[in-house]
Write a protein that holds these residues in place. Structure first.
Motif, mmCIF file in Angstrom:
data_model
loop_
_atom_site.group_PDB
_atom_site.id
_atom_site.type_symbol
_atom_site.label_atom_id
_atom_site.label_comp_id
_atom_site.label_asym_id
_atom_site.label_seq_id
_atom_site.Cartn_x
_atom_site.Cartn_y
_atom_site.Cartn_z
ATOM 1 N N LYS A 24 -53.917 1.018 -40.195
ATOM 2 C CA LYS A 24 -53.620 1.597 -39.189
ATOM 3 C C LYS A 24 -52.537 2.821 -39.406
ATOM 4 N N GLY A 43 -43.569 -0.170 -35.749
ATOM 5 C CA GLY A 43 -43.180 -1.326 -36.638
ATOM 6 C C GLY A 43 -41.912 -0.831 -37.497
ATOM 7 N N VAL A 107 -39.210 -9.777 -40.147
ATOM 8 C CA VAL A 107 -39.216 -9.040 -38.979
ATOM 9 C C VAL A 107 -40.183 -9.750 -37.838
ATOM 10 N N SER A 108 -41.034 -10.633 -38.056
ATOM 11 C CA SER A 108 -41.693 -11.089 -37.097
ATOM 12 C C SER A 108 -40.855 -12.035 -36.210
ATOM 13 N N ARG A 117 -37.292 -6.942 -27.806
ATOM 14 C CA ARG A 117 -38.454 -6.126 -27.450
ATOM 15 C C ARG A 117 -38.213 -5.165 -26.422
HETATM 16 O O1 DC Z 1 -46.698 -2.638 -38.789
HETATM 17 P P1 DC Z 1 -45.638 -3.278 -39.501
HETATM 18 O O2 DC Z 1 -45.918 -4.372 -40.591
HETATM 19 O O3 DC Z 1 -44.623 -2.340 -40.035
HETATM 20 O O4 DC Z 1 -44.661 -4.134 -38.229
HETATM 21 C C1 DC Z 1 -43.694 -4.776 -38.758
HETATM 22 C C2 DC Z 1 -43.442 -6.049 -37.668
HETATM 23 O O5 DC Z 1 -43.067 -5.420 -36.430
HETATM 24 C C3 DC Z 1 -44.797 -6.838 -37.461
HETATM 25 O O6 DC Z 1 -44.465 -8.311 -38.158
HETATM 26 C C4 DC Z 1 -44.907 -6.870 -35.945
HETATM 27 C C5 DC Z 1 -43.840 -6.359 -35.524
HETATM 28 N N1 DC Z 1 -44.218 -5.385 -34.594
HETATM 29 C C6 DC Z 1 -44.113 -5.668 -33.036
HETATM 30 O O7 DC Z 1 -43.920 -6.816 -32.765
HETATM 31 N N2 DC Z 1 -44.598 -4.843 -32.063
HETATM 32 C C7 DC Z 1 -44.749 -3.571 -32.444
HETATM 33 N N3 DC Z 1 -45.309 -2.693 -31.556
HETATM 34 C C8 DC Z 1 -44.830 -3.278 -33.889
HETATM 35 C C9 DC Z 1 -44.344 -4.051 -34.937
#
Ligand code: DC
Length: 239
Positions: A24, A43, A107-108, A117
């Motif tokens: 992505k 993210g 991070v989750s 959020r």
């Molecule tokens: O794309 P990434 O792996 O860098 O994202 C890190 C974390 O952030 C992923 O585990 C889910 C969260 N995330 C989210 O909940 N909503 C978003 N718009 C982007 C990322």
């Protein structure tokens, strides 16, 4: 193949969603570059807040209110140039620190907190509005861009791939960046994050009903990019 021609112009917002390891980020950046558009990695914003949470001495068992307080106190700055995306936390460049294992582990949990959020979604909408005003186009990648952040996006794409393929890609990225890597551990982490991201109560990871779903298991980055460019042309967004 070099598609960064700079001669075409992308107009409007493209929402790029999907789990980690689908390519992505790479294709989003290249699409933005090809269309002279801005690029926003949402993210990275969740990761930067997570880094601040860790620096505050908080972990997965921290009270939600403490995590929210940290998120409210930090100043995030997201650079939207696709050739050099950046993220600053209180004026410090944290691009490399947010990619490390401690942030990836937590991070989750941080991004599942509804007030975190709400705050980041608002900031993301402001950044996209600025980017559209400045350059006319924006490619925005995340998990909930087409479903929540930009429900009116001109094009919504949902990239998928099997957990095994995504883990192999993530491990290769880690090796390239010189980070220690163990494929089994990466696969376990991909599965754990998929589960957390797709079952959380607020904005779970899923394809928007009007998203174009692309399975990238058997597609190279160039092949995915070609499909995206074709879609953007078809919709009149790239001229
Ligand atoms: O794309 P990434 O792996 O860098 O994202 C890190 C974390 O952030 C992923 O585990 C889910 C969260 N995330 C989210 O909940 N909503 C978003 N718009 C982007 C990322």
């Amino acid at each position: 193949m070099d598609v960064v021609t700079g001669s075409e112009k992308l107009r409007g917002a493209v929402a790029m969603d999907g789990p980690a390891g689908t390519g992505k980020s790479t294709v989003s950046r290249r699409l933005a570059q090809a269309g002279g558009a801005a690029y926003l990695d949402t993210g990275a914003m969740y990761r930067a807040v997570t880094l601040a949470v860790l620096r505050a001495g908080l972990g997965a068992d921290a009270p939600e209110a403490d995590v929210v307080a940290v998120a409210r106190a930090v100043r995030l700055q997201s650079g939207t140039d696709p050739a050099a995306p950046s993220i600053e936390l209180d004026g410090e460049d944290v691009e490399s620190q947010i990619r490390g294992a401690p942030v990836t582990r937590l991070v989750s949990a941080v991004s599942a907190v509804p007030a975190v959020r709400a705050q980041l979604v608002e900031r993301q909408r402001e950044l996209v509005a600025d980017a559209l005003a400045n350059s006319g186009g924006a490619v925005v990648e995340g998990r909930d861009i087409g479903s929540v952040v930009l429900p009116e996006a001109s094009l919504k794409v949902y990239l998928t791939a099997s957990p095994e393929v995504r883990a192999a890609r993530r491990a290769a990225q880690d090796r390239k960046a010189g980070r220690p890597t163990d494929l089994d551990a990466v696969l376990a982490d991909v599965r754990r994050r998929d589960e957390l991201d797709s079952t959380r109560a607020t904005s779970p990871l899923h394809a928007a009903t009007d998203a174009v779903v692309l399975d990238t298991d058997d597609l190279s980055v160039d092949a995915v990019l070609e499909k995206l460019l074709a879609l953007a042309h078809e919709r009149g967004l790239l001229t």
